[in-house]
Design a protein around this motif. Structure first.
Motif, PDB file in Angstrom:
ATOM      1  N   HIS A  51       1.480   8.560  -9.010  1.00 41.33           N
ATOM      2  CA  HIS A  51       0.802   8.451  -7.725  1.00 41.33           C
ATOM      3  C   HIS A  51      -0.187   7.309  -7.738  1.00 41.33           C
ATOM      4  CE1 HIS A  51      -2.708   9.113  -5.178  1.00 41.33           C
ATOM      5  NE2 HIS A  51      -1.809   9.390  -4.275  1.00 41.33           N
ATOM      6  N   PHE A  52      -0.918   7.245  -8.830  1.00 41.16           N
ATOM      7  CA  PHE A  52      -1.945   6.223  -8.914  1.00 41.16           C
ATOM      8  C   PHE A  52      -1.332   4.826  -8.893  1.00 41.16           C
ATOM      9  CE2 PHE A  52      -4.637   3.400 -11.435  1.00 41.16           C
ATOM     10  CZ  PHE A  52      -5.748   3.429 -10.630  1.00 41.16           C
ATOM     11  N   VAL A  53      -0.310   4.653  -9.717  1.00 41.38           N
ATOM     12  CA  VAL A  53       0.313   3.344  -9.790  1.00 41.38           C
ATOM     13  C   VAL A  53       1.003   2.994  -8.483  1.00 41.38           C
ATOM     14  CG1 VAL A  53       2.060   1.971 -10.942  1.00 41.38           C
ATOM     15  CG2 VAL A  53       0.605   3.475 -12.270  1.00 41.38           C
ATOM     16  N   ALA A  54       1.712   3.956  -7.938  1.00 41.20           N
ATOM     17  CA  ALA A  54       2.457   3.698  -6.703  1.00 41.20           C
ATOM     18  C   ALA A  54       1.510   3.450  -5.544  1.00 41.20           C
ATOM     19  CB  ALA A  54       3.372   4.874  -6.393  1.00 41.20           C
ATOM     20  N   GLY A  55       0.364   4.083  -5.581  1.00 38.28           N
ATOM     21  CA  GLY A  55      -0.593   3.906  -4.508  1.00 38.28           C
ATOM     22  C   GLY A  55      -1.252   2.539  -4.553  1.00 38.28           C
ATOM     23  N   GLY A  56      -1.231   1.927  -5.715  1.00 29.79           N
ATOM     24  CA  GLY A  56      -1.870   0.627  -5.865  1.00 29.79           C
ATOM     25  C   GLY A  56      -0.947  -0.500  -5.457  1.00 29.79           C
ATOM     26  N   SER A  98      10.703  18.683  -5.717  1.00 30.28           N
ATOM     27  CA  SER A  98       9.305  19.089  -5.831  1.00 30.28           C
ATOM     28  C   SER A  98       8.457  17.929  -6.308  1.00 30.28           C
ATOM     29  CB  SER A  98       9.168  20.251  -6.816  1.00 30.28           C
ATOM     30  OG  SER A  98       9.858  21.379  -6.331  1.00 30.28           O
ATOM     31  N   MET A  99       8.970  17.246  -7.306  1.00 30.82           N
ATOM     32  CA  MET A  99       8.216  16.120  -7.849  1.00 30.82           C
ATOM     33  C   MET A  99       8.021  15.052  -6.782  1.00 30.82           C
ATOM     34  SD  MET A  99      10.116  15.986 -11.558  1.00 30.82           S
ATOM     35  CE  MET A  99       9.398  14.456 -12.114  1.00 30.82           C
ATOM     36  N   LEU A 100       9.087  14.788  -6.073  1.00 31.50           N
ATOM     37  CA  LEU A 100       8.995  13.780  -5.015  1.00 31.50           C
ATOM     38  C   LEU A 100       7.995  14.208  -3.951  1.00 31.50           C
ATOM     39  CD1 LEU A 100      10.155  11.090  -4.167  1.00 31.50           C
ATOM     40  CD2 LEU A 100      11.919  12.299  -2.889  1.00 31.50           C
ATOM     41  N   ALA A 101       8.084  15.491  -3.583  1.00 31.95           N
ATOM     42  CA  ALA A 101       7.176  16.003  -2.554  1.00 31.95           C
ATOM     43  C   ALA A 101       5.730  15.873  -3.008  1.00 31.95           C
ATOM     44  CB  ALA A 101       7.494  17.466  -2.250  1.00 31.95           C
ATOM     45  N   TYR A 102       5.523  16.119  -4.283  1.00 34.64           N
ATOM     46  CA  TYR A 102       4.169  16.024  -4.807  1.00 34.64           C
ATOM     47  C   TYR A 102       3.616  14.614  -4.632  1.00 34.64           C
ATOM     48  CZ  TYR A 102       0.241  16.051  -7.979  1.00 34.64           C
ATOM     49  OH  TYR A 102      -1.004  15.929  -8.502  1.00 34.64           O
ATOM     50  N   VAL A 103       4.379  13.641  -5.104  1.00 39.41           N
ATOM     51  CA  VAL A 103       3.895  12.265  -5.037  1.00 39.41           C
ATOM     52  C   VAL A 103       3.731  11.826  -3.591  1.00 39.41           C
ATOM     53  CG1 VAL A 103       4.382   9.880  -5.629  1.00 39.41           C
ATOM     54  CG2 VAL A 103       4.903  11.677  -7.255  1.00 39.41           C
ATOM     55  N   GLU A 104       4.705  12.195  -2.773  1.00 39.91           N
ATOM     56  CA  GLU A 104       4.616  11.808  -1.362  1.00 39.91           C
ATOM     57  C   GLU A 104       3.400  12.422  -0.692  1.00 39.91           C
ATOM     58  OE1 GLU A 104       8.330  12.734   0.425  1.00 39.91           O
ATOM     59  OE2 GLU A 104       9.097  10.693   0.202  1.00 39.91           O
ATOM     60  N   PHE A 105       3.137  13.657  -1.043  1.00 46.64           N
ATOM     61  CA  PHE A 105       1.950  14.295  -0.477  1.00 46.64           C
ATOM     62  C   PHE A 105       0.697  13.509  -0.837  1.00 46.64           C
ATOM     63  CE2 PHE A 105      -1.699  17.086  -0.716  1.00 46.64           C
ATOM     64  CZ  PHE A 105      -1.644  17.740   0.497  1.00 46.64           C
ATOM     65  N   GLY A 106       0.629  13.129  -2.089  1.00 47.99           N
ATOM     66  CA  GLY A 106      -0.528  12.351  -2.525  1.00 47.99           C
ATOM     67  C   GLY A 106      -0.642  11.036  -1.783  1.00 47.99           C
ATOM     68  N   LYS A 143       0.615  10.341   1.210  1.00 53.32           N
ATOM     69  CA  LYS A 143       0.410  10.517   2.650  1.00 53.32           C
ATOM     70  C   LYS A 143      -0.927  11.148   2.973  1.00 53.32           C
ATOM     71  CE  LYS A 143       5.235  10.621   4.079  1.00 53.32           C
ATOM     72  NZ  LYS A 143       6.396  11.518   4.254  1.00 53.32           N
ATOM     73  N   ASN A 144      -1.544  11.764   2.001  1.00 52.14           N
ATOM     74  CA  ASN A 144      -2.863  12.363   2.232  1.00 52.14           C
ATOM     75  C   ASN A 144      -3.850  11.826   1.206  1.00 52.14           C
ATOM     76  OD1 ASN A 144      -2.055  14.758   4.204  1.00 52.14           O
ATOM     77  ND2 ASN A 144      -0.543  14.660   2.575  1.00 52.14           N
ATOM     78  N   PRO A 145      -3.988  10.527   1.186  1.00 50.56           N
ATOM     79  CA  PRO A 145      -4.763   9.928   0.098  1.00 50.56           C
ATOM     80  C   PRO A 145      -6.181  10.467  -0.008  1.00 50.56           C
ATOM     81  CG  PRO A 145      -4.402   8.357   1.867  1.00 50.56           C
ATOM     82  CD  PRO A 145      -3.553   9.542   2.167  1.00 50.56           C
ATOM     83  N   SER A 146      -6.827  10.649   1.130  1.00 48.34           N
ATOM     84  CA  SER A 146      -8.217  11.108   1.068  1.00 48.34           C
ATOM     85  C   SER A 146      -8.310  12.488   0.450  1.00 48.34           C
ATOM     86  CB  SER A 146      -8.837  11.102   2.452  1.00 48.34           C
ATOM     87  OG  SER A 146      -8.861   9.790   2.954  1.00 48.34           O
TER      88      SER A 146
END
Lengths: 195, 195
Positions: free
Chosen positions: A173-178, A93-101, A103-106
């Motif tokens: 999510h924030f850190v990984a997205g950067g 679930s946690m992984l899915a959450y971050v991945e969702f964020g 993959k759907n950044p906007s």
DNA sequence: GTGCCATACTTAACGCAGTTAGGTTAATGT
DNA sequence: ACATTAACCTAACTGCGTTAAGTATGGCAC
């Protein structure tokens, strides 16, 4: 009676066309390049037509994000139903959450990162926390409870723990997205389960 | 020579007046209600004058946030220099970080929550991660290293740990800033130090 | 069929935004 | 005294969200 039904159907159809065009634009160009006028041009209607289906821009975007998050909730619930091991379930679930964020950044940004006033310009809107966003935390909460019940997690306030996890996920999510070096992936086996 | 210096001084003064007026407006009204024209009116200059000091709105806001974050860095460094116990230092830093975010919501949002494109509209700007934001992580990293050196924290990649902590802090800020029940405060003594 | 009425949609406009081009003023260097 | 330069302004352009007022269309009662 049938004519009213047809009209309602057509109305709903155009409404959902608007929404999906908006999603496309929003995802492609990001929030700051999204405009009602561009949306109108895309759907080949006058800008004002949109206002017959949504009260304003914030309303439209709220609907959009609510929809997006419903998808995430659905994914989380599928995962919960498919998993046998409760810890694996929580991890997935946690992984899915971050991945969702990621993959759907906007959409993620729109729901969680934009200032409230941008989406909920009118009082009493505030969709993010009370709407689908909260349902996401509920999903996490259930997974946490599961782990606690099975003795895999120290028993404590499940909702509080879920919120703490959510907080961490949001940060990750924030850190990984950067541009940082934090990577998101399946758990490495260098250390045993903590706690 | 002296006349050039005076001019430069005056120039710098007006520039900083613009910045501080902008900060006031930005903090009071939030991002979405901030406009160059309102700022111009506040400082009693024509809107175009601002463009003699800042290349555009994004530039201005970037400067604003960079300044704000410099303050946080300063606070963090003061804390680091005052603390004797390294764990206390890390804890205090973390608390200071979250509190800063809560007490300067507009600035915090501007730096960390607004979509990149809004602040860094032009290529090569991107202040948040590479600028003061990164210095904050550096501060945390030093605190973490301190703890590791003193054996208070399991030895591992200090920067990675700092980023993980930052991620959690960012998440905590978000949750704590909302309507959730997560509270931010000194560590409760119900459980001993973990890890 | 004719007149009526709601619904769907449009055109035109308002006010505000960011930004640019071009002009004006006043202080400076010669 | 004159030319230059810096600081600042007015006017305007484009685009935005949104509203007011109008027009066509298609179903309905008679």
């Amino acid at each position: 009676m049938s004519v009213q039904e047809r009209r309602a159907r057509e109305r709903a159809k155009l409404r959902s066309e608007i929404l999906s065009a908006a999603r496309e634009l929003f995802v492609r160009d990001g929030y700051e390049n999204f405009s009602m006028r561009k949306l109108a041009e895309k759907i080949e209607y006058s800008p004002t037509t949109i206002y017959l289906y949504f009260s304003d821009k914030a309303d439209l975007l709220s609907q959009l994000c609510e929809d997006s998050f419903a998808k995430l909730v659905q994914q989380l619930e599928t995962i919960a139903s498919l998993t046998t091991d409760s810890v694996d379930g929580l991890r997935a679930s946690m992984l899915a959450y971050v991945e969702f964020g990621l993959k759907n950044p906007s959409n993620y940004q729109a729901i969680f990162m934009l200032p409230d006033a941008m989406l909920a310009a009118k009082p009493g809107r505030r969709l993010a926390p009370e709407g689908a966003g909260m349902r996401v935390v509920d999903c996490l909460g259930r997974a946490v409870q599961d782990c606690m019940r099975k003795g895999k997690l120290r028993k404590a306030d499940a909702e509080g723990t879920a919120q703490a996890i959510w907080a961490a996920l949001h940060g990750i999510h924030f850190v990984a997205g950067g541009t940082s070096g934090v990577s998101v992936g399946p758990p490495r086996s260098t250390s045993g389960p903590s706690r």
